[in-house]
Design an enzyme around this catalytic site. Structure first.
Site, mmCIF file in Angstrom:
data_model
loop_
_atom_site.group_PDB
_atom_site.id
_atom_site.type_symbol
_atom_site.label_atom_id
_atom_site.label_comp_id
_atom_site.label_asym_id
_atom_site.label_seq_id
_atom_site.Cartn_x
_atom_site.Cartn_y
_atom_site.Cartn_z
ATOM 1 N N CYS A 112 6.779 -8.325 -8.598
ATOM 2 C CA CYS A 112 6.273 -8.720 -9.979
ATOM 3 C C CYS A 112 6.283 -10.049 -10.115
ATOM 4 O O CYS A 112 7.072 -11.045 -9.758
ATOM 5 C CB CYS A 112 7.286 -8.185 -11.210
ATOM 6 S SG CYS A 112 7.353 -6.355 -11.067
ATOM 7 N N ARG A 166 2.744 -11.004 -5.855
ATOM 8 C CA ARG A 166 3.932 -10.547 -6.177
ATOM 9 C C ARG A 166 4.064 -8.944 -6.507
ATOM 10 O O ARG A 166 5.015 -8.488 -6.851
ATOM 11 C CB ARG A 166 4.654 -11.276 -7.170
ATOM 12 C CG ARG A 166 5.074 -12.800 -6.668
ATOM 13 C CD ARG A 166 5.760 -13.499 -7.761
ATOM 14 N NE ARG A 166 6.838 -13.095 -8.024
ATOM 15 C CZ ARG A 166 7.946 -13.569 -7.152
ATOM 16 N NH1 ARG A 166 7.768 -14.340 -6.103
ATOM 17 N NH2 ARG A 166 9.206 -13.034 -7.134
ATOM 18 N N TRP A 199 4.695 -4.384 -10.006
ATOM 19 C CA TRP A 199 4.893 -3.605 -8.557
ATOM 20 C C TRP A 199 5.695 -2.615 -9.051
ATOM 21 O O TRP A 199 6.974 -2.811 -9.488
ATOM 22 C CB TRP A 199 5.415 -4.642 -7.728
ATOM 23 C CG TRP A 199 5.671 -3.681 -6.219
ATOM 24 C CD1 TRP A 199 4.569 -3.597 -5.253
ATOM 25 C CD2 TRP A 199 6.622 -3.235 -5.643
ATOM 26 N NE1 TRP A 199 4.834 -2.972 -4.155
ATOM 27 C CE2 TRP A 199 6.409 -2.542 -4.540
ATOM 28 C CE3 TRP A 199 7.910 -2.894 -6.177
ATOM 29 C CZ2 TRP A 199 7.087 -1.825 -3.460
ATOM 30 C CZ3 TRP A 199 8.726 -2.125 -5.285
ATOM 31 C CH2 TRP A 199 8.346 -1.587 -3.897
ATOM 32 N N ASN A 258 11.134 -8.288 -14.102
ATOM 33 C CA ASN A 258 11.132 -8.320 -12.648
ATOM 34 C C ASN A 258 12.492 -7.768 -11.967
ATOM 35 O O ASN A 258 13.473 -8.420 -12.221
ATOM 36 C CB ASN A 258 10.766 -9.610 -11.919
ATOM 37 C CG ASN A 258 10.628 -9.651 -10.458
ATOM 38 O OD1 ASN A 258 10.872 -8.638 -9.850
ATOM 39 N ND2 ASN A 258 10.597 -10.832 -10.047
ATOM 40 N N GLY A 259 12.409 -6.565 -11.649
ATOM 41 C CA GLY A 259 13.794 -5.823 -11.080
ATOM 42 C C GLY A 259 14.066 -4.564 -11.532
ATOM 43 O O GLY A 259 12.937 -3.925 -11.770
ATOM 44 N N GLU A 277 5.658 -7.551 15.835
ATOM 45 C CA GLU A 277 4.899 -8.330 14.701
ATOM 46 C C GLU A 277 3.314 -7.987 14.832
ATOM 47 O O GLU A 277 2.803 -7.934 13.785
ATOM 48 C CB GLU A 277 5.207 -9.946 15.169
ATOM 49 C CG GLU A 277 4.493 -10.767 14.001
ATOM 50 C CD GLU A 277 4.795 -10.526 12.601
ATOM 51 O OE1 GLU A 277 5.777 -9.625 12.161
ATOM 52 O OE2 GLU A 277 4.145 -11.250 11.734
ATOM 53 N N HIS A 319 9.315 7.223 29.141
ATOM 54 C CA HIS A 319 10.389 8.040 28.617
ATOM 55 C C HIS A 319 10.179 8.908 27.460
ATOM 56 O O HIS A 319 10.839 9.500 26.755
ATOM 57 C CB HIS A 319 11.715 7.227 28.275
ATOM 58 C CG HIS A 319 12.231 6.444 29.161
ATOM 59 N ND1 HIS A 319 12.741 6.916 30.404
ATOM 60 C CD2 HIS A 319 12.149 4.981 29.462
ATOM 61 C CE1 HIS A 319 13.386 6.019 31.389
ATOM 62 N NE2 HIS A 319 12.673 4.912 30.752
#
Ligand code: M6R
Length: 587
Positions: free
Chosen positions: A2, A29, A72, A98-99, A465, A488
């Protein structure tokens, strides 16, 4: 998670429009929805929508004070109603957040009993109604501070109050920064939102609040509700750091910036390096931790240390707890993070601190929670990283930790020379021939559903990465394996034409990696070598320079670019991949 942005005293009396423009700089964000509130004459007006801000415009009226948000989603689906800001019943208090408010259900039940009407499914809306309730008997500042103390979880809130014509913001765990311009005041979750107006800032600490009014900014301690002294700092960030500068995307710009940001790490604070070197030589245990890309940096660093004869452990922060019991006062915990705000990393660090470890923060962003928690800060100086997908922060962290590993082996000057040369070698690498080859390779792979990657030793973290870059930017399933793992079980996945990247270096395991490649080829796999040498096993070769143990940097940059071209080709937004947020401030 956010983005928050607010302006007081907008110089053009267009606060809503300017908040919207600033939010576009914070969209990394969170980009499920966006919303802006503005104080206009006798009321607060709100405009909010689902989806990315992109080129969005708003018809909100003119005004001097506005507050906005990019979301978000955590609680409540991605809908216009759940987008922030959220209003109280009187529509005179707008809140963005935000949270996660962990106890929002119980607060909501109490407020409903008192007659408050809720219109969204979010945890955030309870904040607006709780402030309204408390403001019946208290000043707005007291009402906000007391509300904030009731919220459980890691949160940052910002409140637009019509009556006092102020923005009040509180921080506990999620970043907030104020900017002081010429007669204008700004509140944001990150500096790029207002960088074109000012670089004079204050990063809030946990437990602090700010009140932005037409006459300035006041800082408070939330617990005591007492005013504190506001000590400002001037950042050396330039406006172009937060702009695309002719590149079509921030991601591409940041990939190219690595040609400068990697060598820049040689100007690291040598005093800190020497102190850490002494400790490591003195027998301190080393634990490297981080999340996502930063955890791959941790793993690669473990190989760098091992090359220099130094033992270390790499533990992803979200798997840290079972191993924390081995931490003691003679442990150095290297917490690697671009943002310094990743919740899982902070939890690991707090646990390590409790057990007496010394914390070394290897970070890029400034003013973060991690920076404050750390005993030593290795600031990697890659500048603002706007694309959600991490690139330059990763290579600068890796380069910084490589330099530390050389210092421990008394080869710091040699290490610095190698990193300085790397800048030139990588500049030569990114020539039109390589770029065209990457674009062609991306075109050929565009419609694949699955691809695999193998590498051994230092090229193993490189495959992790490389694969993450492909997944994040193109949404293709790219799965990395240690070359030795193949026989494997993994080999069952190979069918005729399955693309498989083979990351290799001119090293002691080259032949083993090529044997694995030939096992894949024998099953019909399409082998794409990323290596400094030709081989009969490769159907396609993306040639990287022979840089010894530093070949990983070239191999990673190939992965970043390939991910970028695949993403663009498949119509994804390389700067804002779906479902992701730049800093993951929730558990
Ligand atoms: O800000 P941090 O470095 O702590 O973030 C850690 C991860 O969330 C981050 O690296 C993530 O994996 C990115 N999407 C990588 O591109």
């Amino acid at each position: 998670m956010c983005g928050i942005y607010g302006i007081i005293n907008d110089k053009n009396n267009q606060a809503a429009q300017n908040v919207l423009e600033g939010l576009k700089k914070l969209e990394y964000r969170g980009y499920d929805s966006w919303g802006v509130s503005v104080i206009s004459r006798d009321q607060i007006k709100i405009d909010k929508h689902i989806g990315k801000i992109g080129e969005a415009m708003t018809n909100l009226p003119s005004g001097l004070i506005a507050l906005g948000h990019t979301r978000w989603a955590t609680h409540g689906g991605v809908t216009d109603l759940n987008a922030h800001p959220h209003l109280d019943c009187t529509k005179k208090i707008a809140v963005i957040h935000n949270g996660i408010v962990e106890n929002y259900q119980e607060i909501k039940e109490e407020l409903i009993k008192k007659g408050h009407q809720f219109v969204s499914e979010t945890d955030t809306e309870v904040i607006a109604h709780l402030i309204e309730e408390k403001a019946k008997t208290k000043t707005i500042n007291e009402a906000v501070f007391e509300t904030f103390k009731i919220l459980r979880g890691s949160n940052a809130i910002a409140v637009l109050d019509y009556e006092s014509q102020t923005i009040i913001a509180c921080r506990n765990g999620s970043p907030l920064v104020v900017g002081l311009g010429q007669g204008q005041y700004f509140l944001a979750s990150d500096v790029p939102a207002f960088l074109k107006e000012t670089n004079t800032v204050y990063f809030l600490n946990d437990g602090e609040a700010v009140v932005l009014s037409k006459s300035g900014v006041k800082l408070f301690d939330i617990d005591s509700e007492k005013e504190k002294i506001l000590t400002l700092q001037t950042l050396d960030w330039k406006l172009e750091d937060a702009e695309k500068n002719g590149y079509p995307h921030f991601l591409l710009k940041e990939i190219y910036e690595q040609l400068k940001t990697i060598p820049k790490t040689t100007s690291i604070n040598e005093k800190e390096i020497n102190k850490l070197t002494e400790k490591i030589k003195g027998g301190y245990k080393i634990i490297l931790t981080g999340c996502g890309t930063a955890s791959y940096c941790a793993l690669a660093t473990k190989y760098f240390f091992a090359t220099q004869g130094v033992e270390s452990q790499a533990i992803s922060s979200y798997e840290f707890m079972p191993f924390s019991k081995f931490i003691d006062k003679k442990t150095l915990v290297f917490a690697i993070s671009q943002s310094g705000e990743t919740a899982d990393t902070l939890i690991a660090v707090k646990e390590a601190k409790k057990r007496g470890a010394e914390i070394v923060a290897v970070i890029n962003a400034r003013g973060s929670t991690l920076e404050r928690l750390a005993d030593t800060v290795l600031s990697v100086g890659a500048g603002p990283e706007i694309a959600v997908v991490s690139t330059k922060a990763f290579t600068s962290q890796l380069s910084t930790l490589y330099l530390l590993s050389t210092a421990v082996a008394d080869k710091f000057e040699e290490g610095k020379n190698k990193i300085n040369k790397l800048g030139t070698v990588l500049t030569n690498l990114l020539n039109p021939v390589l770029i065209n080859r990457l674009i062609d390779t991306a075109k050929n792979l565009m419609n694949e559903e699955h691809m695999y990657l193998i590498g051994k030793h230092l090229n193993y973290p490189a495959t992790l990465e490389f694969a993450l870059k492909i997944k994040e930017t193109s949404y293709i399933h790219a799965e990395p394996f240690a070359a030795g793992e193949l026989k494997h079980g993994v080999i069952t996945l190979i069918q005729k034409g399955t693309p498989c990247f083979v990351l290799a270096s001119q090293d002691e395991v080259k032949d083993e990696v090529l044997s694995s490649a030939s096992e894949i080829k024998a099953r019909g796999g399409l082998i794409i070598g990323v290596a400094p040498f030709e081989s009969n096993e490769f159907d396609v070769l993306i040639k990287t320079p022979d840089l010894g143990s530093l070949t990983i940097f070239a191999n990673i940059i190939v992965g970043q670019l390939l991910g970028y071209y695949l993403g663009v080709g498949r119509g994804a937004d390389p700067d804002k991949p779906r479902n992701l947020a730049k800093s993951v401030t929730v558990k």
